[in-house]
Design an enzyme around this catalytic site. Structure first.
Site, PDB file in Angstrom:
ATOM      1  N   GLY A 176       0.806  -1.228   0.000  1.00 33.79           N
ATOM      2  CA  GLY A 176       0.000   0.000   0.000  1.00 33.79           C
ATOM      3  C   GLY A 176       0.833   1.270   0.000  1.00 33.79           C
ATOM      4  O   GLY A 176       0.345   2.338   0.358  1.00 33.79           O
ATOM      5  N   LYS A 198       5.828  16.810  -3.618  1.00 31.37           N
ATOM      6  CA  LYS A 198       6.060  17.082  -2.191  1.00 31.37           C
ATOM      7  C   LYS A 198       7.054  18.219  -1.992  1.00 31.37           C
ATOM      8  O   LYS A 198       6.867  19.059  -1.112  1.00 31.37           O
ATOM      9  CB  LYS A 198       6.522  15.796  -1.501  1.00 31.37           C
ATOM     10  CG  LYS A 198       5.401  14.742  -1.458  1.00 31.37           C
ATOM     11  CD  LYS A 198       5.923  13.385  -1.073  1.00 31.37           C
ATOM     12  CE  LYS A 198       4.804  12.352  -0.996  1.00 31.37           C
ATOM     13  NZ  LYS A 198       5.305  10.980  -0.926  1.00 31.37           N
TER      14      LYS A 198
HETATM   15  N1  HSE Z   1       3.528   6.718  -3.041  1.00 29.62           N
HETATM   16  C1  HSE Z   1       3.896   7.578  -1.960  1.00 29.62           C
HETATM   17  C2  HSE Z   1       5.252   7.133  -1.434  1.00 29.62           C
HETATM   18  C3  HSE Z   1       2.850   7.496  -0.892  1.00 29.62           C
HETATM   19  O1  HSE Z   1       5.684   6.029  -1.775  1.00 29.62           O
HETATM   20  O2  HSE Z   1       5.893   7.869  -0.706  1.00 29.62           O
HETATM   21  C4  HSE Z   1       2.989   8.520   0.177  1.00 29.62           C
HETATM   22  O3  HSE Z   1       2.874   9.814  -0.306  1.00 29.62           O
END
Ligand code: HSE
Length: 405
Positions: free
Chosen positions: A182, A200
């Site tokens: 997940g 981000k």
């Molecule tokens: N896909 C993102 C990660 C999920 O692997 O960091 C969290 O933002």
């Protein structure tokens, strides 16, 4: 009693509901008021769920219900999520989101609506999963001029690189595992191509400048070209290869945000960040530096950050917009400098053209291939050097920057 709606019952949304009911008593005690989840929005069928009576497939049930004052958006994407969040904010509902794509693409507009409607748009969960970084940046560290931020902001790629380095697992098996756990985005190319980390660092850059920094203006490179050979050579140099998202403030007030795989020397704490963990190093004129570390993805870690925002909204609803956590739209050409102005030591792996290696470089290996790390040079200079090798008939097999923090 305040009523909450959760948009999306995927990994994060189901985590929000689970953690809310697990810790409801202490959450409400900390919030200082009574609250409950009234709706869960999802187009799928959850009639077997213990919360089945809360499910709706129609966003209008939530938008038009004045009892709902707090919305936790956990759908992802910037299409339906954008429409739904916008509709909720326009009704004066407070929104918390884990959706970095939405914040990175539409943050300025949504923050402006929140301000106009005297409510809040919070997004602690959008960067670094469980790690508190948004609120520390604009609250605890508010006295500082933030000069640089760098770190690991994507759990999936860090997990994959770790599996490749430590377990010799191949890329696709490691990615599959990250998806099963997940961690990965619905479309994992956003992880491996660096787009997720880019979103981000845009959010953090926007926060420290007060201006919306858009993803298309950030130099972004993912991990798909990283070879096991370079991973091993990095070890020989005393470094780990990590996908680094960074932003540096220049003396002229401009910033250079970027995302790329970099060599991180073992003296840096960031080199020790493994598995799905993220770490963010923040430099400021008061603090010198502070590092934030924790699980960067996953159900309950991300839900923890969403609910942290929900609790804050329960505590502050009705008392206006938090103007410290906001930014405005701007022409990015006025604030984002060309990444080529950035300067780092550079790692080169070349065949041929050995006489072109700059003086002062540190040789990592000198055999069929010459592997060396230069002294600090700008990205523009590194591109000139690469072109010189190519012009001399040599092949540049790899070029990576070295992180200096
Ligand atoms: N896909 C993102 C990660 C999920 O692997 O960091 C969290 O933002």
């Amino acid at each position: 009693m305040s009523k909450i709606a959760v948009l999306g019952y995927g990994v994060v949304g189901s985590g929000v509901v689970e953690l809310f009911y697990k810790n409801k008593e202490s959450i409400l005690k900390k919030a200082g008021k009574d609250a409950d989840i009234k709706y869960i929005l999802d187009i799928r069928d959850f009639s077997d769920s213990p919360y089945s009576e809360k499910f709706t497939k129609d966003i209008n049930d939530i938008v038009n219900d004045d009892e709902v004052t707090i919305v936790a958006e956990c759908m992802g994407g910037a299409t339906f999520a954008y429409d739904f969040v916008k509709a909720c904010l326009l009704k004066g509902k407070n929104v918390s989101t884990s959706n970095k794509e939405l914040v990175a693409k539409k943050g300025a507009e949504l923050l402006a609506i929140a301000k106009e409607k005297n409510c809040n748009f919070f997004f602690e969960a959008s960067v670094g999963g469980a790690i508190p970084i948004i609120r520390p940046l604009h609250k605890c560290l508010a006295a500082n001029q933030i000069t640089q931020i760098a770190g690991i902001l994507n759990g999936t790629t860090n997990f994959i690189l770790g599996k490749m380095i430590n377990d010799s697992m191949d890329f696709s098996d490691a990615l599959k595992m990250a998806q099963e756990l997940g961690y990965a985005e619905k479309d994992p190319t956003a992880d491996v191509e660096g787009h997720d980390a880019c979103r981000k660092i845009c959010i953090l850059s926007s926060l420290i400048t007060g201006k919306h920094i858009y993803p298309e203006n950030v130099y972004t490179k993912g991990i798909t070209e990283i070879s096991l050979r370079d991973v091993k050579l990095a070890e020989k140099f005393g470094a780990a290869i990590k996908l680094i998202a960074s932003v540096r403030k220049l003396d002229n007030g401009k910033i250079i945000p970027m995302v790329m795989p970099m060599l991180v020397q073992y003296e840096s704490l960031i080199s020790r960040v493994d598995d799905v963990f993220n770490a963010v190093m923040v430099c400021g004129d008061g603090i010198d530096r502070a590092m934030f570390y924790g699980r960067g993805a996953g159900k309950l870690p991300t839900a923890s950050a969403v609910l942290g925002d929900v609790i804050e909204q329960l505590k502050t609803e009705g008392s206006g917009t938090d103007m410290a956590q906001t930014w405005v739209d701007c022409d990015n050409s006025e604030i984002v400098a060309d990444y080529k102005e950035n300067a780092c030591r550079m790692y080169f792996r070349v065949t041929g053209g050995k006489d072109l290696m700059p003086a002062g470089s540190e040789i990592v290996e000198n055999g069929d291939e010459l592997v060396f790390v230069t002294e600090k040079m700008t990205f523009a200079e590194s591109e000139k050097l690469e072109a010189a090798f190519t012009a001399a008939g040599a092949e540049v097999k790899a070029k990576l920057a070295v992180l200096d923090m």
